[in-house]
Scaffold this active site. Structure first.
Site, PDB file in Angstrom:
ATOM      1  N   GLY A  14      61.367  53.479  26.571  1.00 42.55           N
ATOM      2  CA  GLY A  14      61.722  54.862  26.272  1.00 42.55           C
ATOM      3  C   GLY A  14      62.135  55.711  27.459  1.00 42.55           C
ATOM      4  N   MET A  92      66.262  47.792  19.721  1.00 51.08           N
ATOM      5  CA  MET A  92      66.725  46.409  19.823  1.00 51.08           C
ATOM      6  C   MET A  92      66.805  45.729  18.451  1.00 51.08           C
ATOM      7  SD  MET A  92      67.430  46.660  22.815  1.00 51.08           S
ATOM      8  CE  MET A  92      67.647  45.456  24.095  1.00 51.08           C
ATOM      9  N   ARG A  93      67.427  46.410  17.518  1.00 56.09           N
ATOM     10  CA  ARG A  93      67.678  45.794  16.205  1.00 56.09           C
ATOM     11  C   ARG A  93      69.098  46.089  15.796  1.00 56.09           C
ATOM     12  NH1 ARG A  93      64.608  43.501  12.649  1.00 56.09           N
ATOM     13  NH2 ARG A  93      65.723  44.106  10.772  1.00 56.09           N
ATOM     14  N   LEU A  95      71.920  47.082  13.297  1.00 53.28           N
ATOM     15  CA  LEU A  95      71.898  47.986  12.140  1.00 53.28           C
ATOM     16  C   LEU A  95      72.930  47.511  11.117  1.00 53.28           C
ATOM     17  CD1 LEU A  95      71.559  51.154  14.302  1.00 53.28           C
ATOM     18  CD2 LEU A  95      69.893  50.438  12.569  1.00 53.28           C
ATOM     19  N   HIS A 111      74.457  51.306  26.491  1.00 55.59           N
ATOM     20  CA  HIS A 111      74.422  49.874  26.788  1.00 55.59           C
ATOM     21  C   HIS A 111      74.589  49.699  28.302  1.00 55.59           C
ATOM     22  CE1 HIS A 111      74.870  45.604  26.049  1.00 55.59           C
ATOM     23  NE2 HIS A 111      75.884  45.599  26.889  1.00 55.59           N
ATOM     24  N   GLN A 175      71.648  55.585  36.444  1.00 53.80           N
ATOM     25  CA  GLN A 175      72.866  56.227  35.925  1.00 53.80           C
ATOM     26  C   GLN A 175      72.793  56.439  34.417  1.00 53.80           C
ATOM     27  OE1 GLN A 175      75.038  57.591  38.001  1.00 53.80           O
ATOM     28  NE2 GLN A 175      73.603  56.820  39.526  1.00 53.80           N
TER      29      GLN A 175
HETATM   30  C1  GAR Z   1      68.319  50.392  28.581  1.00 50.25           C
HETATM   31  O1  GAR Z   1      68.723  49.772  29.778  1.00 50.25           O
HETATM   32  C2  GAR Z   1      69.442  50.358  27.558  1.00 50.25           C
HETATM   33  O2  GAR Z   1      70.713  50.494  28.141  1.00 50.25           O
HETATM   34  C3  GAR Z   1      69.259  48.983  26.973  1.00 50.25           C
HETATM   35  O3  GAR Z   1      67.876  48.818  26.858  1.00 50.25           O
HETATM   36  C4  GAR Z   1      67.225  49.567  27.878  1.00 50.25           C
HETATM   37  C5  GAR Z   1      66.195  50.447  27.222  1.00 50.25           C
HETATM   38  O4  GAR Z   1      65.432  51.104  28.190  1.00 50.25           O
HETATM   39  N1  GAR Z   1      69.904  48.866  25.705  1.00 50.25           N
HETATM   40  C6  GAR Z   1      70.527  47.759  25.294  1.00 50.25           C
HETATM   41  O5  GAR Z   1      70.571  46.727  25.943  1.00 50.25           O
HETATM   42  C7  GAR Z   1      71.177  47.863  23.942  1.00 50.25           C
HETATM   43  N2  GAR Z   1      72.098  46.823  23.723  1.00 50.25           N
HETATM   44  P1  GAR Z   1      64.576  52.388  27.824  1.00 50.25           P
HETATM   45  O6  GAR Z   1      63.713  52.015  26.612  1.00 50.25           O
HETATM   46  O7  GAR Z   1      63.750  52.624  29.037  1.00 50.25           O
HETATM   47  O8  GAR Z   1      65.513  53.515  27.520  1.00 50.25           O
END
Ligand code: GAR
Length: 216
Positions: A14, A92-93, A95, A111, A175
């Site tokens: 998060g 991470m699912r 949709l 992403h 970033q």
């Molecule tokens: C982040 O790096 C986001 O870009 C990636 O998961 C991480 C979540 O971190 N998302 C993906 O890979 C989606 N395909 P967070 O829970 O600390 O925000």
């Protein structure tokens, strides 16, 4: 002026949700988080949200017979909270097409790569293996096919000699925390429009010049 209410969907840590939460502490930020929905009970993001006094809901995907019924429950929670924009932040699912269509042009994702390169999982490891000189992150509207959809904003970071996936991920994540609150702000200000499948941001400027990076 009333702030745009957004729903943030999470599965884990998060930190991107936290970045948006932090930005929204400023009363002049045009959006606020109405609800945080997680498919994982006990996800650290849920605690962070409750600590900030934000409503949280857990919808455990295992309790639903198929993707569509899970997604419908999530939509109910988002709508019950009166949210207009759905923000995927480490959700991470995949949709369903039904969900993506229901929220079309009101659903965004972050992403950790410069899309359309490196869709999917393990992106940092794959970038290092491929020897790319720049990595980055992308905020985009979501279409049904994974990691596709009109790009709103990207940030690029160099890959350094000796980087491992952890170091590169940390550089990119920094970033992510800049561009995700920015994209939400632009949308809430009504400055983002999709023309064809290309995003135009009114009043946004791009710096001139080229970046060069090499690994010695
Ligand atoms: C982040 O790096 C986001 O870009 C990636 O998961 C991480 C979540 O971190 N998302 C993906 O890979 C989606 N395909 P967070 O829970 O600390 O925000």
């Amino acid at each position: 002026m009333a702030r745009m209410k957004i729903a943030v969907l999470v599965s884990g840590r998060g930190s991107n949700m936290q970045a948006i939460l932090d930005a929204s502490q400023d009363a002049s930020y045009p959006a606020e988080i109405g609800v945080v929905v997680s498919n994982i009970a006990g996800a650290p993001a849920l605690q962070k949200a409750s600590d900030a006094g934000v409503k949280t809901v857990t919808v455990p995907h295992k309790e639903y017979p198929d993707r569509e019924s899970f997604d419908r429950r999530v939509t109910e929670e988002i709508e019950a909270a009166g949210c207009e924009l759905v923000v995927l932040a480490g959700f991470m699912r995949l949709l369903s097409e039904e969900f993506c269509e229901h929220w079309r042009d009101r659903l965004i994702n972050i992403h950790p790569s410069l899309l359309p390169s490196f869709k999917g999982l393990d992106v940092h490891e794959r970038m290092i293996t491929a020897g790319v000189r720049f990595g980055g992150c992308t905020v985009h509207y979501v279409r049904h096919e994974m990691d596709t959809g009109p790009i709103i904003v990207q940030a690029a970071v160099p890959v350094h000699p000796g980087d491992d996936s952890k170091k590169l991920a940390a550089r990119i994540l920094e970033q992510e925390h800049v561009i995700y609150p920015l994209a939400v702000k632009w949308i809430a200000e009504g400055r983002v429009r999709i023309s064809g499948e290309v995003v135009k941001v009114s009043g946004a400027k791009a710096p001139d010049g080229a970046l060069v990076n090499y690994l010695e």
